[in-house]
Scaffold this motif. Structure first.
Motif, PDB file in Angstrom:
ATOM      1  N   UNK A 117       0.841  -1.197   0.000  1.00  0.00           N
ATOM      2  CA  UNK A 117       0.000   0.000   0.000  1.00  0.00           C
ATOM      3  C   UNK A 117       0.876   1.246   0.000  1.00  0.00           C
ATOM      4  N   UNK A 118       1.921   1.195  -0.805  1.00  0.00           N
ATOM      5  CA  UNK A 118       2.818   2.335  -0.939  1.00  0.00           C
ATOM      6  C   UNK A 118       3.841   2.415   0.169  1.00  0.00           C
ATOM      7  N   UNK A 119       3.575   3.239   1.171  1.00  0.00           N
ATOM      8  CA  UNK A 119       4.523   3.413   2.271  1.00  0.00           C
ATOM      9  C   UNK A 119       4.272   2.442   3.407  1.00  0.00           C
ATOM     10  N   UNK A 120       3.280   1.569   3.275  1.00  0.00           N
ATOM     11  CA  UNK A 120       3.004   0.544   4.270  1.00  0.00           C
ATOM     12  C   UNK A 120       2.849  -0.792   3.554  1.00  0.00           C
ATOM     13  N   UNK A 121       3.655  -1.760   3.982  1.00  0.00           N
ATOM     14  CA  UNK A 121       3.606  -3.082   3.368  1.00  0.00           C
ATOM     15  C   UNK A 121       3.444  -4.124   4.464  1.00  0.00           C
ATOM     16  N   UNK A 122       2.614  -5.129   4.197  1.00  0.00           N
ATOM     17  CA  UNK A 122       2.334  -6.149   5.185  1.00  0.00           C
ATOM     18  C   UNK A 122       2.305  -7.510   4.519  1.00  0.00           C
ATOM     19  N   UNK A 123       2.639  -8.552   5.283  1.00  0.00           N
ATOM     20  CA  UNK A 123       2.650  -9.900   4.713  1.00  0.00           C
ATOM     21  C   UNK A 123       1.943 -10.863   5.635  1.00  0.00           C
ATOM     22  N   UNK A 124       1.536 -11.986   5.063  1.00  0.00           N
ATOM     23  CA  UNK A 124       1.037 -13.101   5.864  1.00  0.00           C
ATOM     24  C   UNK A 124       2.240 -13.783   6.508  1.00  0.00           C
ATOM     25  N   UNK A 125       2.045 -14.971   7.057  1.00  0.00           N
ATOM     26  CA  UNK A 125       3.111 -15.593   7.823  1.00  0.00           C
ATOM     27  C   UNK A 125       4.122 -16.363   6.995  1.00  0.00           C
ATOM     28  N   UNK A 126       5.211 -16.702   7.660  1.00  0.00           N
ATOM     29  CA  UNK A 126       6.244 -17.589   7.148  1.00  0.00           C
ATOM     30  C   UNK A 126       6.767 -17.166   5.772  1.00  0.00           C
ATOM     31  N   UNK A 127       6.569 -17.999   4.755  1.00  0.00           N
ATOM     32  CA  UNK A 127       7.204 -17.762   3.459  1.00  0.00           C
ATOM     33  C   UNK A 127       6.684 -16.518   2.765  1.00  0.00           C
ATOM     34  N   UNK A 128       5.539 -16.011   3.177  1.00  0.00           N
ATOM     35  CA  UNK A 128       5.070 -14.749   2.610  1.00  0.00           C
ATOM     36  C   UNK A 128       6.052 -13.624   2.883  1.00  0.00           C
ATOM     37  N   UNK A 129       6.845 -13.747   3.957  1.00  0.00           N
ATOM     38  CA  UNK A 129       7.884 -12.753   4.227  1.00  0.00           C
ATOM     39  C   UNK A 129       8.923 -12.744   3.117  1.00  0.00           C
TER      40      UNK A 129
END
Length: 333
Positions: A162-174
């Motif tokens: 989302x531009x200046x904010x990024x988020x991931x699900x768990x484990x391999x999504x990182x």
């Protein structure tokens, strides 16, 4: 190093042992110099916000030690908030206000904020995620939604940019998100070469944010590899399932089934992904017109390229090129 400092915020309390995987991904990608890919690379700092918390338990005798403090975190270009202790999620234990204040200050100073898995609970507690679309682990999405109703949660996405904010699900999504950041900073060619170096697991289909690296390919089974390599080198030619199956000495039905089992995609899906990946590379590294690029990647017409590119990547080819046109060409493989 201007524009490339990465800070990891050490959170208090014991995390799950598997959270070490996410931290290892961040350390491997952003903390290991890659002079043949880009020089300078990133500068990684592990930061403690609370003076009494210089290390965080990961479990089973493992600890994450912080060598930097508040000043280095606040001044970083990108701040990672890793997964938090389970009681911050299930038992609603409050996140220390000192940590929230520092994260808010870093955000106000212009830092790019990244939350891995349940790290989203920390950014949400700081109010940083209000009104933003985010990803988190599906097991915790409902809890996060109830606790922070101002946050728009996508419990199915691997990650959300989302531009200046990024988020991931768990484990391999990182890993998916980290490679996406490298792609944003250095371009598709560098991210693809780094992915091959890391021997990434198969690319997982699903929600894809803008500029996701389509060129990070799944590893196919050995008997399919030569056929897929040949196809990737002949994307400007008419390619059919029947033709690829014949090269693999299989029936079309068997080829379709084996490819689906191997990399999780149908032949047509795989071909489209390769054609769009070729288009991304050409948009970044050449000044070819859209008509020529569409022919070289096998999509025929500019209109066809624009339609597929916008549907999968999220922007038009022209907008994509504008984003990356200032980059220097990466070194040869």
């Amino acid at each position: 190093m201007t524009g490339r400092t990465i800070a990891i915020a050490v959170t208090p309390g014991a995390m799950h042992p598997w959270d070490l995987y996410e931290l290892g991904v961040v350390a491997s990608i952003f903390g290991t110099p890659q002079p043949d890919l880009a020089d300078p690379w990133y500068e990684l700092r592990i930061c403690s916000v609370l003076p009494e918390v210089t290390e965080s338990s990961i479990g089973h005798g493992a600890y994450l030690r912080a060598e930097y403090g508040v000043a280095e975190l606040v001044s970083a270009d990108t701040v990672f908030v890793p997964s938090v202790a389970y009681d911050c999620v299930a038992a609603d234990r409050e996140v220390p206000q000192e940590l929230l204040d520092v994260l808010i200050e870093a955000k106000h100073r212009g830092a790019r904020m990244v939350a891995l898995c349940t790290g989203a609970f920390v950014l949400a507690a700081a109010g940083i995620l209000d009104g933003r679309r985010i990803a988190t682990h599906w097991e915790h999405a409902a809890i996060l939604a109830r606790r922070y109703p101002a946050v728009e949660i996508d419990g199915t996405a691997l990650y959300v940019d989302d531009g200046d904010i990024l988020t991931s699900a768990g484990m391999t999504a990182a890993l998916d998100l980290s490679l996406h950041l490298v792609r944003r900073d250095f371009g598709a060619a560098v991210a693809n070469r780094l992915a091959r170096r890391l021997v990434v697991p198969p690319h997982r289909a699903g929600d894809q944010a803008q500029f996701v690296d389509l060129s990070v390919q799944a590893r196919a089974e050995a008997d399919l590899g030569p056929t897929l390599e040949w196809a990737a080198a002949h994307l400007d030619e008419p390619l059919t399932v029947e033709l690829l199956a014949a090269r693999a000495a299989m029936s079309p039905r068997t080829f379709h089934r084996r490819l689906r089992q191997s990399i999780g995609a149908t032949p047509k899906q795989w071909l489209l992904t390769q054609r769009l990946a070729r288009a991304q590379t050409l948009l970044e590294s050449t000044d070819f017109g859209i008509d020529r690029i569409s022919r070289l990647c096998g999509l025929g017409t500019a209109a066809n390229l624009r339609r597929h590119f916008a549907a999968v990547v999220g922007v038009t080819p022209v907008e994509y090129r504008r984003t990356f046109e200032q980059r220097e060409a990466p070194p040869a493989a």
